[in-house]
Design a protein around this motif. Structure first.
Motif, PDB file in Angstrom:
ATOM      1  N   VAL A 367       0.767  -1.250  -0.121  1.00 25.16           N
ATOM      2  CA  VAL A 367       0.045  -0.097  -0.033  1.00 25.16           C
ATOM      3  C   VAL A 367       0.797   1.333  -0.054  1.00 25.16           C
ATOM      4  O   VAL A 367       2.089   1.232   0.470  1.00 25.16           O
ATOM      5  CB  VAL A 367      -1.006  -0.040   1.320  1.00 25.16           C
ATOM      6  CG1 VAL A 367      -1.871  -1.162   1.211  1.00 25.16           C
ATOM      7  CG2 VAL A 367      -0.203  -0.115   2.408  1.00 25.16           C
ATOM      8  N   LEU A 393      -5.995   0.797   6.054  1.00 29.12           N
ATOM      9  CA  LEU A 393      -4.730   0.096   6.680  1.00 29.12           C
ATOM     10  C   LEU A 393      -5.054  -0.536   7.968  1.00 29.12           C
ATOM     11  O   LEU A 393      -4.712  -1.564   8.082  1.00 29.12           O
ATOM     12  CB  LEU A 393      -3.589   1.358   6.786  1.00 29.12           C
ATOM     13  CG  LEU A 393      -3.172   2.151   5.673  1.00 29.12           C
ATOM     14  CD1 LEU A 393      -2.171   2.835   5.942  1.00 29.12           C
ATOM     15  CD2 LEU A 393      -3.053   1.286   4.462  1.00 29.12           C
ATOM     16  N   LEU A 403       1.181  -5.674   6.047  1.00 26.83           N
ATOM     17  CA  LEU A 403       1.230  -4.387   4.988  1.00 26.83           C
ATOM     18  C   LEU A 403       2.732  -4.182   4.687  1.00 26.83           C
ATOM     19  O   LEU A 403       3.618  -4.531   5.567  1.00 26.83           O
ATOM     20  CB  LEU A 403       0.844  -3.300   5.899  1.00 26.83           C
ATOM     21  CG  LEU A 403      -0.485  -3.191   6.351  1.00 26.83           C
ATOM     22  CD1 LEU A 403      -0.824  -1.750   7.141  1.00 26.83           C
ATOM     23  CD2 LEU A 403      -1.392  -3.433   5.333  1.00 26.83           C
ATOM     24  N   ALA A 449       6.181  -2.022   8.837  1.00 24.47           N
ATOM     25  CA  ALA A 449       5.786  -2.417   7.375  1.00 24.47           C
ATOM     26  C   ALA A 449       6.680  -1.635   6.278  1.00 24.47           C
ATOM     27  O   ALA A 449       6.786  -1.796   5.252  1.00 24.47           O
ATOM     28  CB  ALA A 449       4.299  -1.832   7.164  1.00 24.47           C
TER      29      ALA A 449
END
Length: 505
Positions: A367, A393, A403, A449
């Motif tokens: 993302v 998220l 993520l 992440a």
């Protein structure tokens, strides 16, 4: 890499959230030891020691989704990101051309004027071929949208590149991608020089590696750059379906080191685009857009399933571009049908019933948090009443998903601190309230992440490290995007230090 010794001690560093300084011993490209400050002096032989003066240390930051050549090119093109209308963008092109009369290599061969970064989703007027013709005249002009899914051309550019342009002058999706690649055909020395500078700039922000999804056969350009001395970053070079069989025949596999890459080059995932983008209103959605239509599914379902099965057979991790909620559903269905995991790139709009499927199917959500801030107005306009599940998220993490943060540069800046800030604050600090703040994640989660799950420096971790002049867990929210980076190391070698570390010998 540099000529500095591969074995050294980073003395007097602190982990985020801790006041106790430690010494970190680097050897053979990994963290060989972490001890209380001053306790490594008993080593049998003297080691190079860099006094870090209490700076904070974290694992190196990765940008999991970039188009690196496009990012480097954008820095050297006309920036249209501030244009608030089609007329304003066209006027900027006219001024640019007027200021650049030496525009070609000879009569009849003017250099194409290339602009980048325009956002037409919320413009009050509509781009037209005639509007850009009036601004650019006989000089070819091609304006690339910020999300790369659209190019606005004039008649001269359409003629030069053999394009079929309608009255809008807008090319979308594959025709736009083809022209963008053509516009990037510059001398290797020019492009590689720009890329070298872009990589140094990334290292100065703590970046140790990128997953590069440039839309080309990407291995050979990176091998050329590394043979010429490129050493600022690790690169995982993605592959597209058109090159999958060639890549497999040449022994490429996701995460396999590429010979000749000086230990810095690996093969990345197989990138598959199955829908468009929000700003071009081509993201494939369950509900129709306000103007009608559901966007575009650019790969038929059966073809996608077959492609994922072939990826598994050839050792490639699929990375499926899916922005709309219908596209995400199609992608997850295909992963389930193929019986493999992988990545979904973007996951900007997801049905609530699909959050847990990322976990169950072993699909990473790759993302780009900065997009949530850049696209909030477009999302409100096109996904009205449903933005509580846009850029989700927190919902993905709560469902157990993994993520991986990135930028999609040049769509957003190649700066991991901008991503961490956006992910944790959901705010641009522009006077507006945070957007859908329930989807914010913690700083610890955002750092994990951004560091491939490492989060903190541990023995046995790669010696890909970042030294910071402030504690990333303690700085005020408004200062997080501008986190001061003191040094970056890749494999134990300094790729950036602002001069203070080098001065210690």
């Amino acid at each position: 890499m540099t000529d500095a010794a591969a074995e050294l001690i980073l003395a007097s560093v602190r982990r985020p959230g801790s006041k106790a300084p430690v010494d970190v011993h680097l050897r053979g490209g990994v963290v060989a030891g972490v001890s209380p400050a001053g306790t490594l002096a008993h080593k049998a032989r003297p080691l190079r020691t860099v006094d870090c003066a209490g700076r904070f240390i974290i694992p190196g930051l990765w940008d999991e989704h970039v188009h690196f050549t496009q990012w480097a090119l954008h820095a050297n093109r006309l920036d249209l990101s501030a244009a608030t209308s089609a007329h304003e963008a066209a006027a900027a092109v006219g001024r640019f051309i007027a200021a650049d009369p030496a525009d070609g290599t000879g009569p009849g061969h003017p250099i194409t004027a290339v602009g980048v970064g325009f956002r037409d989703a919320l413009w009050p007027d509509t781009p037209t071929l005639a509007m850009l013709d009036a601004a650019a005249g006989e000089r070819p002009a091609a304006l690339i949208s910020h999300d790369l899914h659209c190019v606005w051309v004039n008649t001269a550019a359409a003629r030069r590149y053999g394009l079929r342009a309608d009255a809008s002058g807008l090319l979308r999706e594959e025709p736009a991608f083809l022209l963008t690649r053509e516009l990037g055909r510059l001398p290797d020395a020019v492009v590689d020089g720009w890329i070298s500078q872009a990589a140094k700039d990334a290292a100065a922000r703590g970046v140790v590696g990128v997953v590069d999804f440039e839309m080309t056969w990407n291995r050979d350009p990176w091998l050329r750059r590394m043979a010429a001395g490129f050493d600022s970053l690790r690169v995982e070079a993605g592959v597209y379906p058109a090159d999958l069989e060639r890549a497999a025949a040449e022994g490429l596999r996701t995460d396999r080191e590429v010979p000749g890459g000086n230990g810095l080059l690996r093969t990345g995932p197989l990138k598959v685009l199955i829908d468009g983008s929000l700003n071009t209103r081509t993201a494939y959605c369950v509900d129709p857009y306000p103007f009608g239509g559901h966007g575009l599914l650019t790969v038929p379902i059966d073809e996608l399933r077959a492609l994922l099965r072939r990826a598994a057979e050839t050792g490639f991790v699929p990375a499926v571009h899916a922005i709309g909620d219908a596209a995400n559903r199609v992608a997850l269905d295909a992963f389930e049908h193929a019986g493999i995991g992988g990545r979904i790139e973007h996951a900007q709009f997801v049905r609530r019933e699909d959050f847990a499927r990322f976990t169950a199917l072993g699909v990473v959500a790759s993302v780009q948090p900065a997009h949530a801030l850049d696209d909030r107005d477009a999302a409100e306009a096109n996904w009205s009443g449903r933005t509580d599940r846009a850029f989700p998220l927190r919902s993905l993490l709560d469902a157990g998903a993994t993520l991986a943060l990135g930028s999609d540069a040049p769509v957003a800046a190649l700066d991991p601190w901008a991503a961490v800030s956006a992910a944790t604050t959901r705010s641009s600090f522009d006077g507006r309230d945070p957007w859908e703040p329930q989807e914010a994640i913690t700083r610890e989660q955002a750092l994990a992440a951004s560091t491939r799950g490492r989060g903190t420096v541990q023995v046995g971790s790669p010696a890909d490290l970042v030294l910071l002049d402030a504690d990333p867990l303690a700085v005020p929210d408004a200062g997080l995007a501008g986190m001061p980076v003191a040094a970056t190391l890749v494999g134990g070698y300094f790729t950036y230090d602002g001069g203070w570390a080098a001065s210690q010998g």
